[in-house]
Design an enzyme around this catalytic site. Structure first.
Site, short mmCIF file in Angstrom:
data_model
loop_
_atom_site.label_atom_id
_atom_site.label_comp_id
_atom_site.label_asym_id
_atom_site.label_seq_id
_atom_site.Cartn_x
_atom_site.Cartn_y
_atom_site.Cartn_z
N GLY A 4 -26.54 1.18 2.18
CA GLY A 4 -25.69 2.07 1.35
C GLY A 4 -26.10 1.81 -0.10
N LYS A 30 0.88 -1.14 0.11
CA LYS A 30 -0.01 0.12 0.06
C LYS A 30 0.96 1.27 0.02
CE LYS A 30 -4.40 1.04 0.39
NZ LYS A 30 -5.63 0.15 0.03
N GLY A 46 -24.55 3.06 -2.77
CA GLY A 46 -23.78 3.94 -3.56
C GLY A 46 -23.24 3.17 -4.66
N VAL A 83 -21.13 0.39 -5.13
CA VAL A 83 -21.05 -1.19 -5.06
C VAL A 83 -22.71 -1.40 -4.72
CG1 VAL A 83 -20.37 -3.22 -3.80
CG2 VAL A 83 -18.87 -1.28 -4.32
#
Ligand code: NAD
Length: 371
Positions: A180, A80, A182, A184
């Site tokens: 949610g 990362k 959104g 996805v």
């Protein structure tokens, strides 16, 4: 922070600090583990309050990527990057190109991608300096928006859960509570309703809810009531830590399976879910569709192959349930175990093929004095 001690505790291989005065770049790349392949993980841009906060975040996130790649059957390690700065104010072409140069200097050990605070446009600048970046625009051979793939993978994981729980992966007639709606969540709702599911949903963004209601026939519920809905499956697609001491006793579902990262507030929450008889699909395994999709870019992107690869999430979730049953452990523990077992066994496969090993067997150990 005692960096080496922390690295040793969590098994990190390498942490690299990059500084470029001219562009104001301060970035850290953490490479957790490369036993399965090059470390892949997104670039997060965030105005961290302190350098220690940035280091802690990059160490935690890179380790998570090792597990996610391993559990998903990818030949990738975990890494990362964090870029310290405000994504609203501190971005420039030069900043990301400088970062691209630095990523290139790692010789392929780390491959970067989009994450919180970075966009496809930022990846394009990085791509001008190195090809060790995925998630670039489709015109450059990239895979575009990962959300439909994450949603598709989530639905595969949901099917594996239904099969485990009810002996059939048929979605029709099953009731879902999707938190949610959104990128996805919206796609998950679309796929579930298309297969005949009844879906309740909520979102702090009213337009998202309206879209789910108008286009897919979802039923809206007030934000906080999503935990109380009488649904078979709770599908978290918004925030982390939604499975916690407050929500556990309210859930009426048989299954928790959604795309949100870090759904369990604590490991204990995972164990508590299990004790309540609720089947949990570990978040980093069920939401790996986006990662699996971008990984295909490394082989030359092909959408059909990407969907085929993402559909393996069904089998990955099944395998986790098998390990949980085999070892009498919670599913979140079984996911970690599957990842660790795969890293351990696959990394030993290379040994007999290494030239050094063969040379040693035949007594032809290379002699440095020849040079
Ligand atoms: P998104 O921002 O498009 O959607 C999240 C939605 O949740 C938004 O519409 C937001 O308004 C809503 N929301 C926020 N707080 C809420 C609350 N308290 N109650 C109800 N709704 C709330 O993000 P996304 O890309 O759809 O990601 C959803 C989750 O899946 C995140 O946890 C993300 O980390 C995870 N995830 C996404 C991907 C991907 O490919 N996009 C991959 C892996 C994991």
């Amino acid at each position: 922070m005692k960096l080496f001690e922390t690295m040793a505790d969590h098994g990190h291989e390498q942490v690299v600090f990059f500084n470029h005065v001219e562009t104001g770049l301060n970035a850290i790349v953490a490479i957790h583990n490369t036993l399965l392949g090059p470390a892949l993980g997104g670039l997060r841009m965030w105005p961290y309050a302190s350098e220690d906060d940035a280091i802690t975040d990059v160490l935690r996130l890179s380790r998570g990527m090792t597990y996610k790649a391993a559990v998903s059957g990818l030949n990738l390690g975990g890494g990362k990057a964090v870029l310290i700065g405000d994504p609203e104010e501190d971005k420039s072409e030069a900043l990301f190109r400088a970062l691209g140069r630095f990523v290139g200097s790692l010789g392929g050990r780390y491959i970067t991608a989009e994450d919180v605070g970075t966009t496809v446009e930022d990846m394009e600048y990085i791509f001008q300096e190195t090809d060790r970046v995925v998630g670039v625009h489709p015109v450059h051979g990239g895979s575009g928006d990962p959300s439909p793939f994450t949603a598709f993978g989530t639905v595969q994981g949901i099917k594996a859960c239904l099969n485990k729980r009810y002996g059939s992966s048929d979605i029709s007639g099953i009731t879902f509570a999707v938190q949610g709606a959104g990128s996805v969540g919206g796609n998950v709702i679309k796929m579930l309703t298309k297969e005949g599911a009844k879906v309740f949903t909520c979102d702090i963004n009213e337009d998202r809810v309206a879209q789910a209601v108008d286009e897919h026939g979802a039923e809206p519920v007030p934000l906080d009531e999503i935990f109380d809905v009488d649904a078979k499956v709770f599908v978290p697609c918004a925030l982390g830590s939604v499975i916690n001491t407050n929500t556990l006793s309210r859930l009426k579902c048989d299954i928790v399976a959604g795309s949100a990262n870090n759904q369990l507030e604590s490991e204990q929450s995972g164990t508590d879910l299990e004790e309540r008889g609720i089947l949990y699909a570990p978040d980093y395994a069920i939401n790996a569709g986006g990662l699996i999709n971008v990984a295909i870019e490394l082989q030359g992107y092909n959408r059909e192959r990407a969907y085929r690869a993402v559909s393996a999430i069904y089998n990955n979730i099944e395998r986790i349930f098998q390990i949980a049953a085999r070892d009498q452990i919670s599913t979140w523990q079984a996911a970690d175990r599957l990842a660790e077992e795969r890293i351990r066994t696959i990394s030993t496969l290379r040994m007999p093929y290494s030239k050094q090993f063969k040379d040693r067997l035949s007594g032809r150990t290379p002699k440095l004095s020849h040079h």
